[in-house]
Each structure stands twice: as C-alpha cells, then as structure tokens.
Enzyme design. Sequence first.
Site, PDB file in Angstrom:
ATOM      1  N   ASP A 138       0.837  -1.195   0.000  1.00 53.80           N
ATOM      2  CA  ASP A 138       0.000   0.000   0.000  1.00 53.80           C
ATOM      3  C   ASP A 138       0.874   1.247   0.000  1.00 53.80           C
ATOM      4  O   ASP A 138       1.999   1.228   0.514  1.00 53.80           O
ATOM      5  CB  ASP A 138      -0.894   0.027   1.242  1.00 53.80           C
ATOM      6  CG  ASP A 138      -1.932  -1.084   1.256  1.00 53.80           C
ATOM      7  OD1 ASP A 138      -2.169  -1.686   0.182  1.00 53.80           O
ATOM      8  OD2 ASP A 138      -2.491  -1.360   2.325  1.00 53.80           O
ATOM      9  N   GLN A 139       0.343   2.326  -0.534  1.00 52.48           N
ATOM     10  CA  GLN A 139       1.129   3.548  -0.685  1.00 52.48           C
ATOM     11  C   GLN A 139       1.727   4.027   0.630  1.00 52.48           C
ATOM     12  O   GLN A 139       2.885   4.453   0.680  1.00 52.48           O
ATOM     13  CB  GLN A 139       0.269   4.658  -1.300  1.00 52.48           C
ATOM     14  CG  GLN A 139       1.048   5.940  -1.587  1.00 52.48           C
ATOM     15  CD  GLN A 139       0.243   6.933  -2.395  1.00 52.48           C
ATOM     16  OE1 GLN A 139      -0.819   6.620  -2.919  1.00 52.48           O
ATOM     17  NE2 GLN A 139       0.740   8.155  -2.497  1.00 52.48           N
TER      18      GLN A 139
END
Length: 294
Positions: A138-139
């Site tokens: 995930d970012q």
Amino acid sequence: MKWTYTRILPDNFQQTSLRQLLQKNWALSKKEVHFLRTEKTVLVNHHYQPMNTILVPNDQIELTFDSHNFSTPTPSFLPDSTANLQILFETNDLIIANKAAGVKTHSNQPNETGSLMNHLAAYLQNKDGHPYNVHRLDQQTSGAILVVKNPVLIPIYNRFIKTKVVQRTYLAVVQGKFQHAHGTISLPIGETLYDKRQRVVNGTQAAMAVTKFKVLKESDHQSLLEIQLQTGRTHQIRVHFASLGHPVIGDPLYNPQYHPGERLALHSWKIGFPLPFSNQTKCVTAPIPDYFHF
C-alpha cells in the site's frame, strides 16, 4: 533477447527427474517447460536430455529462455531519478528495495512518475535492465519489496508468493491490548458499496483472508505486533485489525481516531525468498523508520 542460467546440482541433491526439478523445485510452469523441451534449450551436462532423465548430484543444468516465449512486454514505467532509492539487496535477477511511506509501488497512468517502479526504472536504465513488480505494498506502507529484472522470473515469483514460499513479515502498531500473546485471524474480506478504496470484513465478493500475529511489546493503549499473511487480500492487515477493534495507528481509512499528518504504523519488515533456480534462500530486513519506534 535471451536469458541463460547455469546451475550445478549440490552434493546433497536428492535424485529426481529433470521435469520434477524444473516444475516442482524451480517452480517453472508447464508452458515454460514445454518451450524448453520443444526448443531444446535445457541442457544436462552440455547435452539436451528428455524430461524423464534422472538427475544426480553435481549434474550441470543449463536453461536458456527466449523473450518471444513471454507475453509480458518491456515495462513502460517512465524513469524517474528524483528519489533517494534505497536498495537492500540486489543480484543480476532481482532487487529488494526499501519503499518509503507515501510512495506508490507502481504508477497507474501512462505518463505518471513518482512511484517505486519509476525510480527503479531510472536506477536500471544504465544497466540495460527493467523492473517488473510481482507484488505490491500500500502507498502508505513502508519497507521491503521484491522486484525482478526479467520476464522469466515473473511467473516463478508469482507462484512463490501465492504458495507462501516467499515469506513476508510485517510490523504494526495498533490500538489497544490483546488478551493473548499470539493469534490467527480468519475472516473474509470484500469490497464496500460506498468507497472504492476501502475493504470490509464480509463485504461484497468476500474472499477468505488469514492473518497470523504475535505481540512483541505493549503499553497501556497500544501494541507492537509481528504479522505474517497467509493470504494476500487488499488492505488485509488494516481491515482485519480494525474489525477486531485494534486499528493500525495512523490509518486514515480504518482508524476513527486518525489525526491528519500521522504516519501509518505498518512496515514490511522482513522478506525471505529463494534465489532463482537454486536451493539457496535469503532473508532481507528493512530498517524500521524513525517515526515507527514503539
């Protein structure tokens, strides 16, 4: 373009057929083995041998792959050298990079830059190489991520990840204390109807997800966890612990007590993996970010 691998089977090698070595030990697909056989680009001690040949210790195996047998094109990530890229481990075949929080794993639009894959494209540009992603973070999640350098390895490492041969260990700081020092969460995760970004337990098109955890430290209000995923659902760690009332600190999607500017306390800490066409394994650890210390 061609890629050639030469390996000497170790002294403790257990006799098996060439087909078993390629498909079971080295995780090649039936399709890839078919190409090696029909094009006679698999050699045993410098000679082509049929797939039922029994191999013994110290046999030399040579594999040559041709790019025309792979559907994966050259990645189109635009090189972007604006970031300070941190490489934790590198061979001619793969890279373990330390992704910073806030950086996307890969770009989503044709001319987009700023992702880890853009940065790796710039890093490999002078080496005539290209990055291929086989999993993502995930970012806002930091830490170790595995990237391969040629299309031969994409299906191999996809298979390793799916079958948990690649072992990924995370650290997370979550709200609250646990009654038990370790546990397993088995809850299906699906989509929500109100936000495309979010996932939820028992949501639409839910699929079973399994998360194992161990409490490493705890305070009055928080716990530091070591986590291993048995499945790979979107936002799995964040959704599972939020569903138990223990959301990850700094999670803007799943923690109701999130404060703007907080960092997500989720880190890809260790990644263990086999080297390609080998019985050797490596484990690489990503340093814990300063803001993360418990």
